[in-house]
Every structure is written in structure tokens, then in C-alpha cells.
Design a protein around this motif. Structure first.
Motif, PDB file in Angstrom:
ATOM      1  N   ALA A 270      -8.016 -26.969  15.267  1.00 46.63           N
ATOM      2  CA  ALA A 270      -6.636 -27.096  15.728  1.00 46.63           C
ATOM      3  C   ALA A 270      -6.551 -26.947  17.241  1.00 46.63           C
ATOM      4  O   ALA A 270      -5.795 -27.674  17.910  1.00 46.63           O
ATOM      5  N   GLY A 271      -7.313 -26.019  17.794  1.00 46.19           N
ATOM      6  CA  GLY A 271      -7.325 -25.873  19.250  1.00 46.19           C
ATOM      7  C   GLY A 271      -8.023 -27.026  19.941  1.00 46.19           C
ATOM      8  O   GLY A 271      -7.604 -27.462  21.018  1.00 46.19           O
ATOM      9  N   ALA A 272      -9.077 -27.554  19.322  1.00 47.00           N
ATOM     10  CA  ALA A 272      -9.854 -28.635  19.944  1.00 47.00           C
ATOM     11  C   ALA A 272      -9.072 -29.936  20.013  1.00 47.00           C
ATOM     12  O   ALA A 272      -9.332 -30.765  20.902  1.00 47.00           O
ATOM     13  N   VAL A 273      -8.129 -30.177  19.085  1.00 52.44           N
ATOM     14  CA  VAL A 273      -7.410 -31.450  19.080  1.00 52.44           C
ATOM     15  C   VAL A 273      -6.203 -31.442  20.012  1.00 52.44           C
ATOM     16  O   VAL A 273      -5.570 -32.488  20.200  1.00 52.44           O
ATOM     17  N   VAL A 274      -5.864 -30.298  20.596  1.00 51.08           N
ATOM     18  CA  VAL A 274      -4.743 -30.275  21.542  1.00 51.08           C
ATOM     19  C   VAL A 274      -5.108 -31.109  22.769  1.00 51.08           C
ATOM     20  O   VAL A 274      -6.125 -30.843  23.418  1.00 51.08           O
ATOM     21  N   PRO A 275      -4.332 -32.142  23.114  1.00 52.13           N
ATOM     22  CA  PRO A 275      -4.687 -33.017  24.248  1.00 52.13           C
ATOM     23  C   PRO A 275      -4.738 -32.254  25.560  1.00 52.13           C
ATOM     24  O   PRO A 275      -3.981 -31.302  25.771  1.00 52.13           O
ATOM     25  N   ARG A 276      -5.633 -32.663  26.438  1.00 50.12           N
ATOM     26  CA  ARG A 276      -5.779 -32.030  27.751  1.00 50.12           C
ATOM     27  C   ARG A 276      -4.917 -32.700  28.807  1.00 50.12           C
ATOM     28  O   ARG A 276      -4.371 -32.042  29.673  1.00 50.12           O
ATOM     29  N   HIS A 277      -4.788 -33.996  28.745  1.00 53.54           N
ATOM     30  CA  HIS A 277      -4.085 -34.745  29.801  1.00 53.54           C
ATOM     31  C   HIS A 277      -2.573 -34.548  29.670  1.00 53.54           C
ATOM     32  O   HIS A 277      -1.988 -34.766  28.608  1.00 53.54           O
ATOM     33  N   GLY A 278      -1.946 -34.150  30.753  1.00 57.41           N
ATOM     34  CA  GLY A 278      -0.498 -34.008  30.777  1.00 57.41           C
ATOM     35  C   GLY A 278       0.030 -32.752  30.128  1.00 57.41           C
ATOM     36  O   GLY A 278       1.251 -32.601  29.984  1.00 57.41           O
ATOM     37  N   THR A 279      -0.835 -31.841  29.732  1.00 56.50           N
ATOM     38  CA  THR A 279      -0.373 -30.616  29.063  1.00 56.50           C
ATOM     39  C   THR A 279      -0.956 -29.370  29.719  1.00 56.50           C
ATOM     40  O   THR A 279      -1.006 -28.311  29.087  1.00 56.50           O
ATOM     41  N   GLN A 280      -1.389 -29.474  30.963  1.00 58.20           N
ATOM     42  CA  GLN A 280      -2.116 -28.367  31.584  1.00 58.20           C
ATOM     43  C   GLN A 280      -1.280 -27.098  31.644  1.00 58.20           C
ATOM     44  O   GLN A 280      -1.730 -26.011  31.236  1.00 58.20           O
ATOM     45  N   ARG A 281      -0.059 -27.194  32.179  1.00 60.98           N
ATOM     46  CA  ARG A 281       0.758 -25.991  32.333  1.00 60.98           C
ATOM     47  C   ARG A 281       1.196 -25.451  30.980  1.00 60.98           C
ATOM     48  O   ARG A 281       1.253 -24.241  30.773  1.00 60.98           O
ATOM     49  N   LEU A 282       1.506 -26.343  30.058  1.00 62.41           N
ATOM     50  CA  LEU A 282       1.941 -25.883  28.743  1.00 62.41           C
ATOM     51  C   LEU A 282       0.808 -25.177  28.018  1.00 62.41           C
ATOM     52  O   LEU A 282       1.013 -24.134  27.393  1.00 62.41           O
ATOM     53  N   ARG A 283      -0.422 -25.735  28.096  1.00 64.71           N
ATOM     54  CA  ARG A 283      -1.561 -25.090  27.431  1.00 64.71           C
ATOM     55  C   ARG A 283      -1.833 -23.724  28.038  1.00 64.71           C
ATOM     56  O   ARG A 283      -2.159 -22.767  27.323  1.00 64.71           O
ATOM     57  N   ALA A 284      -1.712 -23.611  29.358  1.00 66.26           N
ATOM     58  CA  ALA A 284      -1.940 -22.319  30.001  1.00 66.26           C
ATOM     59  C   ALA A 284      -0.898 -21.302  29.552  1.00 66.26           C
ATOM     60  O   ALA A 284      -1.219 -20.126  29.298  1.00 66.26           O
ATOM     61  N   ALA A 285       0.360 -21.736  29.429  1.00 68.75           N
ATOM     62  CA  ALA A 285       1.415 -20.825  28.998  1.00 68.75           C
ATOM     63  C   ALA A 285       1.240 -20.410  27.542  1.00 68.75           C
ATOM     64  O   ALA A 285       1.420 -19.241  27.184  1.00 68.75           O
TER      65      ALA A 285
END
Length: 443
Positions: A270-285
């Protein structure tokens, strides 16, 4: 659950949190990662001291299942964060060396671990012999990616060539090791074959269907960059993304458990499929929120794991077995990673440093050992010895790293990289600032 049980769970959780905090700080004071002290706290609260009288009084059997459930939730969140932190950009420019280090450390550790398991079987025969041998080999192959990342950050070497290569190698190695362990559990866990066949389609659906849909949803809710604190009021991930990602990791964990794998694989996926592009700040939060909850729940897992570790029964034969386990664990990882790095044309000092870093196990090893004990692939005596191995190999990383990669070498490598980035920026013009290069290596 009775009123007495509810009160005991609350009191026990408070006790666990305080012990983990105190010993975690003590471990940091000694130059070790906090996880060393937290795992040690779980062992000290177990039956090792006073022949179990202390653990029986503090943690009655009636409340242990509740603590175990809290610990399992903490592990699910932890594995989700491990998947969330994996980044394919670590492989840029390091692909050949990362594959060499990962393959070398895994093949050597798995081979030596399997040979050792054939000898250990005589004194720890339990369940299926093939499953026992394969599981010990897989358990020896693990590198704790999150603990390694924390050690690199504490030492300030995450942006050096060795640091970036170690992160890339650990990322590749973690994925391979998890797949290896999944295969071992699939073929030796006694699960229904037709359910196991659904594992591959499930993973494909997660990456081809869930990932794009999740990407569109999260991108539309990515916090906007402002001059204010990124995690200040109104700038966090919001209830929607938090609820969706929490539901995703829980459902994914439940599905993987139902398909015959452990729930940790579903949470990791579930964590691996979270997209990296365009979600940097959201993933950090999101990671910031989840890490807070994980910090509260993981000590419960350490305690439940510690309740199964009884070092008071270790005799001379047990010490001999522990010595062999440590020899194989350290030699397999360090020697395999060193040979893999040298085959990829890495310098000798850098190859030795990579071998030391890949020997880090920490919490990830504890998770895998817990799975093996739960599925009766190993017995409690061997589980105790393997937990000690995980502690020792992780504790050795920091002092050996200071010897192999001293501060003056770190500073020299950082100056060299800064000069290369500055030269690249001058050649490419304003489109390639040094800060952009640094942000590329930071993840």
C-alpha cells in the motif's frame, strides 16, 4: 473486555511507552539508534528477568492479545511508511552498483543461513524442515531500510556517494528480501493454493488500477507551497487523504493476510503504490502524522515480542549457537555486500562501508522473526537467539561505520560532490542549480 482488562491495557501501554522512551534516549546517548533501546526495553519487560514473575505480574495473559493487536497496528503503519519511503530515484547513477551490492549480500546471506539452518534443525526441529531452512536463509538476508536511513541521517552522510548507494542497495535488497520471504511463506505456510494464485493479480491491480486512481485523488489535494510552515494550520494533508491512505493500508493488509501472506506485505505494498510525482508535500505530511501514531504503537509490539524472548534459559549450547548465528549473519552480509561492491568497481574502503551498513537489521528483522514464530517455522529458543543477533548486528553498525568512514572522509566526499554539482550547474546554466541536484539525492 472487562473494566479491569481495559484499565490494565491502559496502564501497561503507559509503562511500555515510558520504558521505550527512557531506554531509547539512553541508546542515543550511547551513539546507537533509538530502536536498540526500545527493543531492549521489550526484552527486559519479558520473562528474561526473575523467571517470568515480573512479566506475568505486569502483563497478565488476559491483556496480552489487546497489546498484540495494538502492536500489529503499529507494525502495519511502520511497513506502510517503509513502502512510502522507497524511491526509484535512488538508483539513478547507482543501478549497477546497487544491484551488485544487494544481490551479493542476499545470495551470500541466504546461502550461509540455509547451511547453518541444516545444522540448527537438529536442536530446533519444528514444523516443516524445508520451511525452516528457507525461513532462516530469508531472515539472514534482511537489511532494515528505515533504521539504515536513520543511521545515515544521524551521521550526516545521506548525501554522500556511499550514503546514496547504501540507500539504493537497501531499497533493492528490501524489495527482493520481502519477495523472497513471501515466496517462502507461500510455499511452506500450508495456505490454500487457489488463494495464493491471486497474489500476483492482486499486486498487478494495485499498481495498474489503484495507483493511477490514487495519484489523481492525491494530486488534486496536494498542499500548495506557501511561505508558512508546511505542516501549519490548514496546510496539512486533510482528513480525506489521511482516511483514504489509512483505509488502503488496512484493506491491503487484510487482503494479503486472507490470500495466505502476512498482513505486513499488504501494508508495505500500500505504501509502495502511492505515487511520487506531484504528491511530495502531501506524502511528507501524511508520513509525519503516521510516524506519530507509529511511535505510540510500536513499543507495544516490542513488548509483545519481548514476552516471547527468554534469555535466562540460554546455556552453553545456546551460546555456541548464538556465536555461529552471529558469525553467519555478519559474515554473510558484510562479505556478500563487499564482494558485490568490488565487482561493481567500488573502491575498497567504500565497499567495506557498504558491507557494514547492509548488516543493519533492527526492527525489520524483529518483524520477520515474529512472523516465523507465529507460523511455527522456528521455536521460541531459536527466536530468542535470533532477536539477540538482530540487536548485536544493528548495534555494531555505528561504531564500525565510524572506523570505516571517518568524519574527514565524509567531509572530503561532500566537498567533491559540491564541486561536481557546481561544475554541472555552470555547464547547464541556471536550469540546473545545485539545490535541485541536492533535492534529487535527498529522497
Amino acid at each position: 473486555m472487562t473494566t479491569h482488562q481495559t484499565a490494565m491495557v491502559m496502564v501497561d501501554l503507559a509503562l511500555v511507552l515510558m520504558c521505550a522512551q527512557v531506554l531509547g534516549r539512553l541508546a542515543r546517548w550511547c551513539g546507537q539508534p533509538a530502536v536498540i533501546g526500545e527493543i531492549l526495553a521489550g526484552i527486559l519487560l519479558g520473562p528474561t528477568l526473575f523467571h517470568g514473575a515480573l512479566s506475568d505480574a505486569l502483563f497478565p495473559f488476559a491483556v496480552r492479545p489487546m497489546l498484540s493487536t495494538l502492536g500489529d497496528l503499529g507494525i502495519a503503519l511502520f511497513m506502510f511508511l517503509v513502502g512510502l519511503e522507497l524511491d526509484h530515484r535512488l538508483l539513478r547513477g547507482n543501478r549497477r552498483a546497487a544491484v551488485g551490492v544487494s544481490v551479493g549480500s542476499i545470495v551470500c546471506s541466504f546461502g550461509l543461513g540455509s547451511i547453518l539452518a541444516l545444522w540448527l534443525w537438529n536442536g530446533h526441529a519444528v514444523g516443516n524442515r524445508l520451511g525452516f531452512v528457507l525461513f532462516i536463509g530469508a531472515a539472514m538476508s534482511i537489511t532494515a531500510f528505515p533504521v539504515l536511513a536513520r543511521i545515515l541521517t544521524d551521521r550526516g552522510i545521506q548525501h554522500t556517494r556511499v550514503g546514496a548507494l547504501a540507500m539504493a542497495s537497501a531499497a533493492v535488497g528490501d524489495v527482493v528480501a520481502w519477495l523472497l520471504l513471501a515466496a517462502v511463506l507461500t510455499f511452506t505456510g500450508g495456505q490454500s493454493s487457489w488463494l495464493v494464485l491471486l497474489v500476483l493479480p492482486y499486486a498487478v491491480v494495485m499498481f495498474t488500477v489503484v495507483r493511477p486512481l490514487l495519484g489523481r485523488f492525491l494530486t488534486s489535494r496536494e498542499p500548495r507551497a506557501t511561505g508558512a510552515d508546511e505542516h501549519g494550520p490548514g496546510s496539512g494533508p486533510g482528513a480525506g487523504p489521511l482516511a483514504v491512505l489509512t483505509a488502503l493500508l488496512l484493506v491491503s493488509g487484510a487482503l494479503s493476510e486472507r490470500l495466505g501472506l502476512h498482513f505486513i506485505f499488504g501494508a508495505f505494498l500500500a505504501g509502495a503504490v502511492v505515487p511520487r510525482h506531484g504528491t511530495q508535500r502531501l506524502r511528507a505530511a501524511v508520513a509525519d502524522r503516521f510516524e506519530t501514531i507509529t511511535w505510540m504503537l510500536l513499543p507495544a509490539y516490542f513488548t509483545v515480542a519481548g514476552l516471547k524472548v527468554d534469555l535466562s534459559t540460554v546455556d552453553g549450547d545456546g551460546l555456541g549457537e548464538l556465536g555461529l548465528i552471529l558469525l553467519v549473519a555478519i559474515g554473510g552480509k558484510l562479505g556478500g555486500a563487499y564482494l558485490g561492491a568490488r565487482a561493481a568497481r567500488q573502491p575498497g574502503r567504500g565497499a567495506m562501508t557498504l558491507g557494514i551498513l547492509m548488516n543493519t537489521r533492527g526492527l525489520t528483522e524483529l518483524v520477520i522473526l515474529g512472523v516465523g514464530l507465529q507460523l511455527h517455522l522456528i521455536d521460541t529458543d531459536l527466536y530468542s537467539l535470533m532477536v539477540v543477533m538482530a540487536l548485536v548486528t544493528t548495534a555494531l553498525t555505528a561504531p564500525l561505520l565510524r572506523w570505516a568512514y571517518p568524519r574527514q572522509m565524509v567531509d572530503a566526499d561532500l566537498r567533491s560532490l559540491a564541486a561536481e554539482w557546481e561544475a554541472a550547474a555552470l555547464e547547464s546554466g541556471p536550469a540546473l542549480p545545485v539545490g535541485a541536484q541536492r533535492s534529487e539525492t535527498q529522497r
